[in-house]
Design a protein around this motif. Structure first.
Motif, mmCIF file in Angstrom:
data_model
loop_
_atom_site.group_PDB
_atom_site.id
_atom_site.type_symbol
_atom_site.label_atom_id
_atom_site.label_comp_id
_atom_site.label_asym_id
_atom_site.label_seq_id
_atom_site.Cartn_x
_atom_site.Cartn_y
_atom_site.Cartn_z
ATOM 1 N N ARG A 61 0.883 -1.182 0.000
ATOM 2 C CA ARG A 61 0.000 0.000 0.000
ATOM 3 C C ARG A 61 0.911 1.220 0.000
ATOM 4 O O ARG A 61 1.110 1.895 1.021
ATOM 5 N N TYR A 62 1.487 1.470 -1.136
ATOM 6 C CA TYR A 62 2.571 2.459 -1.231
ATOM 7 C C TYR A 62 2.096 3.888 -0.996
ATOM 8 O O TYR A 62 2.798 4.694 -0.393
ATOM 9 N N GLU A 63 0.915 4.185 -1.480
ATOM 10 C CA GLU A 63 0.410 5.557 -1.324
ATOM 11 C C GLU A 63 0.212 5.890 0.146
ATOM 12 O O GLU A 63 0.612 6.971 0.609
ATOM 13 N N GLU A 64 -0.397 4.967 0.886
ATOM 14 C CA GLU A 64 -0.624 5.194 2.319
ATOM 15 C C GLU A 64 0.717 5.255 3.056
ATOM 16 O O GLU A 64 0.921 6.090 3.956
ATOM 17 N N ALA A 65 1.652 4.382 2.686
ATOM 18 C CA ALA A 65 2.982 4.381 3.319
ATOM 19 C C ALA A 65 3.696 5.711 3.073
ATOM 20 O O ALA A 65 4.392 6.244 3.951
ATOM 21 N N TRP A 66 3.557 6.228 1.825
ATOM 22 C CA TRP A 66 4.177 7.523 1.495
ATOM 23 C C TRP A 66 3.632 8.651 2.376
ATOM 24 O O TRP A 66 4.387 9.471 2.895
ATOM 25 N N LYS A 67 2.274 8.694 2.566
ATOM 26 C CA LYS A 67 1.651 9.746 3.384
ATOM 27 C C LYS A 67 2.149 9.683 4.829
ATOM 28 O O LYS A 67 2.478 10.703 5.437
ATOM 29 N N ILE A 68 2.194 8.496 5.376
ATOM 30 C CA ILE A 68 2.622 8.331 6.767
ATOM 31 C C ILE A 68 4.092 8.722 6.915
ATOM 32 O O ILE A 68 4.487 9.412 7.868
ATOM 33 N N THR A 69 4.906 8.288 5.951
ATOM 34 C CA THR A 69 6.346 8.618 5.996
ATOM 35 C C THR A 69 6.553 10.131 5.911
ATOM 36 O O THR A 69 7.364 10.708 6.657
ATOM 37 N N ASP A 70 5.819 10.766 5.029
ATOM 38 C CA ASP A 70 5.944 12.213 4.838
ATOM 39 C C ASP A 70 5.577 12.971 6.107
ATOM 40 O O ASP A 70 6.291 13.905 6.521
#
Length: 683
Positions: free
Chosen positions: A646-655
């Motif tokens: 779930r790359y999009e969700e992972a990107w948001k959390i990482t950001d």
């Protein structure tokens, strides 16, 4: 043919006799119309010959059986017996075939019994009976005929006696005929003769219930009470009370009343003595006789019998008797309370409560002693069920502010007052006070509270009621303390009590409680502060400001789950709040979720806080739980999403995590996400 030749000889001497003989010949030849014509000519002759008339009446009676007119058959044979019993017997034995004689005897027995029971014509008036007979025999002019007095004399008991005598002569071993004869003698007032006939029948068969029942009545009527009791005992041992049903229709009113009163008296005498199972069963049998003698309904006997069945554990039968009373008298207190106690024994709470409340509404003064007569365990169950029902009804009524509930309030007041008399426990007095307050009788409620529980009650629930009543005199400061104690023990009860406080007073109470709670929190007395803050929340009807304070207090007390519920309510009410306020609430909720190990949900709330007001969110995070600690949580959740692709969700959390702290782990994860994204673009 011979009869017709003789009739054609024009010699009138034996004309009626020949007609009767020809009628029987036609009857045996199954020519009923012609036979009836001959019999009718004999009966309607101006100068009837008795013996010929008897033959004609017997023959016509047989024809009427075939036509289904059994009652008219009985009238014909009664008339024949009145003319000459011996000739009637001779005619039946000579002219009625064996294959028809059994049916004839049975029909005459049944019709004779119904005549004595007055079942043919309710009321049994001699005028209507006389009219019916006059119409039935088809004689145009009764005046001056031989039959005039016979038809009038043959009605009711005398006629049935003649009929029964005929049946006894035809079959001396038939008990039913002897009983019919005894019943007719009884109705004619010839009790001694009836007694002798029944005694003879009993000597032949000592276990015959119909004979015992008749003899018992006759003995009571003669004043021989001891003998009557012994006969009734024998009847009870046989166990056949159904034999009384047909007999009671024959008994005269005064004799039925005598049997009823005697059996009732005997049952009560038995119950005053031994309370063993056998004695109770004997009492039930006597009560059953009394009820039958009364025509199937005797209120006091039904109530007593129902209680006896209850003692024997026959609960369904007891309910049947109570129902019989309530069918005639729906407001009968003894039946209502008695049935309620049976439902109590069966542990049928709803039905028991319903009956006992109905009884209390009619006459509480009779129900309270009945409840007090129960065993302590049963008393406790009754009062517990009544209190539970009353409390639920009152809470619903007060919460909905149902103005149509005046009748319910009156019923609750009756119940509550009864409970204080049954058991003087504080909870019953408190319930009574609550009902008085719901009725608007505050001064009366205050007076009862002080009389029953004292001016300074030790019970927290009582002190809370006193505080609410004191609010009526604007003593807000004094009310907050006891109500805060109740808030810690039972918030539902406090919410119920606040229904009796007007809106303006609730606002003042909420403010006072919140101020005191704040002071106590500053002193680090969070346990006591919680009560005041809960009071503030309830009095303000879930004000977000007071919910936040209570959530903070609960957090200090490590009650994170309850604090979470408060903050969830606050966030649900977000609308006109500023982004800064909303960001703070999400941070608080995120912290609580971390404490409850719900990390993924916590990360989501922290992300929302950062979006709403990043400086405020970062400042809050710095204080608690700390940037480094929270960043690790963000990395854990982001890594989990990455592994699930779930790359999009992972990107948001990482950001968002990198906004909190430039963690090397998060930076590496972000680089990997970039590479993964580039790879996806090439493909």
């Amino acid at each position: 043919d011979l009869c017709e030749q003789l009739l054609a000889a024009e010699q009138g001497t034996y004309h009626n006799t020949l007609l009767a003989l020809r009628g029987f010949c036609c009857l045996h030849a199954q020519d009923h119309p012609k036979a009836l014509q001959d019999f009718q000519r004999v009966i309607e002759h101006d100068s009837p010959h008795p013996n010929s008339c008897i033959k004609a009446l017997c023959g016509r009676g047989l024809i009427r059986i075939s036509a289904g007119s059994n009652y008219l058959t009985a009238l014909d044979y009664i008339t024949a017996c009145q003319l000459k019993l011996e000739e009637t017997i001779f005619t039946i034995k000579s002219y009625v075939p064996w294959n028809q004689r059994g049916l004839l005897l049975k029909v005459l027995q049944e019709e004779g019994q119904m005549m004595l029971q007055k079942k043919r014509y309710p009321g049994g008036s001699s005028v209507s009976f006389q009219k019916k007979q006059t119409e039935a025999v088809h004689i145009p002019n009764l005046e001056g005929t031989l039959f005039c007095w016979l038809f009038f004399f043959s009605r009711d008991a005398p006629g049935v006696f003649q009929l029964a005598s005929l049946l006894v002569e035809l079959d001396s071993s038939d008990e039913a005929s002897r009983l019919l004869c005894a019943d007719a003698l009884y109705q004619m007032g010839r009790g001694e003769e009836a007694h002798r006939m029944l005694s003879l029948a009993l000597s032949r068969n000592p276990q015959r219930a119909p004979v015992l029942a008749r003899l018992a009545l006759l003995q009571l009527k003669r004043g021989f009470v001891h003998d009557g009791n012994q006969l009734l005992k024998r009847l009870i041992r046989i166990g056949d009370s159904s034999c009384l049903l047909p007999i009671l229709d024959i008994f005269q009113d005064e004799d039925r009343k005598l049997l009823q009163s005697h059996c009732r008296w005997r049952a009560l005498a038995i119950l005053k003595g031994k309370q063993e199972g056998a004695a109770i069963k004997e009492a039930i049998a006597h009560l059953s006789f009394a009820i039958l003698a009364a025509g199937g309904y005797a209120q006091d006997c039904l109530l007593t019998r129902a209680r006896c069945y209850g003692r024997l554990g026959q609960m369904k039968t007891a309910i049947f008797d109570f129902n019989a009373v309530l069918k005639e008298d729906p407001r009968n207190v003894q039946a209502l309370s008695g049935r309620g106690f049976v439902h109590l024994a069966l542990r049928q709470q709803k039905e028991a409560v319903q009956d006992l409340i109905s009884a209390l509404k009619v006459e509480a003064g009779a129900v309270v002693p009945a409840i007090l007569s129960l065993k302590p365990e049963a008393q406790g169950l009754v009062t517990g069920w009544l209190l539970q029902h009353g409390r639920a009804a009152l809470t619903k009524l007060v919460a909905t502010k149902d103005l149509s509930g005046e009748e319910t309030l009156r019923d609750l007041l009756t119940m509550a007052k009864a409970l204080t008399k049954i058991c003087r426990a504080a909870q019953h007095h408190i319930f009574y006070i609550d009902v008085l307050m719901a009725n608007g009788r505050h001064q009366e409620a205050l007076k009862h509270l002080q009389e029953a529980l004292g001016h300074s009650p030790a019970e927290d629930f009582a002190r809370a009621r006193l505080a609410v009543l004191q609010l009526q005199s604007r003593n807000v400061a004094g009310a907050a303390a006891p109500l805060s104690v109740l808030a810690r023990r039972d918030e539902k009860d406090l919410a119920f009590l606040l229904n009796f406080v007007d809106t303006k007073q609730q606002q003042h109470l909420a403010q006072a409680a919140a101020q005191e709670g704040k002071v106590l929190m500053n002193r680090h007395d969070h346990e006591q502060a919680l009560g005041y803050l809960s009071l503030a929340v309830l009095a303000s009807r879930d004000s977000p400001r007071y919910l936040r304070r209570r959530a903070a207090c609960l957090t200090h007390l490590k009650k994170h789950d309850k604090a979470l519920k408060d903050m969830a309510k606050v966030i649900q009410g977000h609308g006109s709040n500023s982004p800064k306020t909303q960001a703070g609430d999400h941070c608080c909720l995120g912290f609580l979720l971390l404490a409850l190990a719900q990390e993924e949900a916590a990360v989501q709330h922290y992300m929302q806080a950062l979006q709403l007001d990043e400086p405020l969110a970062l400042g809050t995070i710095t204080n608690c739980p700390g940037r480094e600690s929270l960043t690790k949580t963000f990395h854990k959740i982001a890594q989990s999403n990455f592994e699930k692709q779930r790359y999009e969700e992972a990107w948001k959390i990482t950001d968002c995590g990198l906004k909190i702290d430039k963690s090397s782990e998060l930076q590496k994860l972000k680089a990997r996400l970039k590479r993964e994204a580039s790879s996806c673009s090439i493909h």
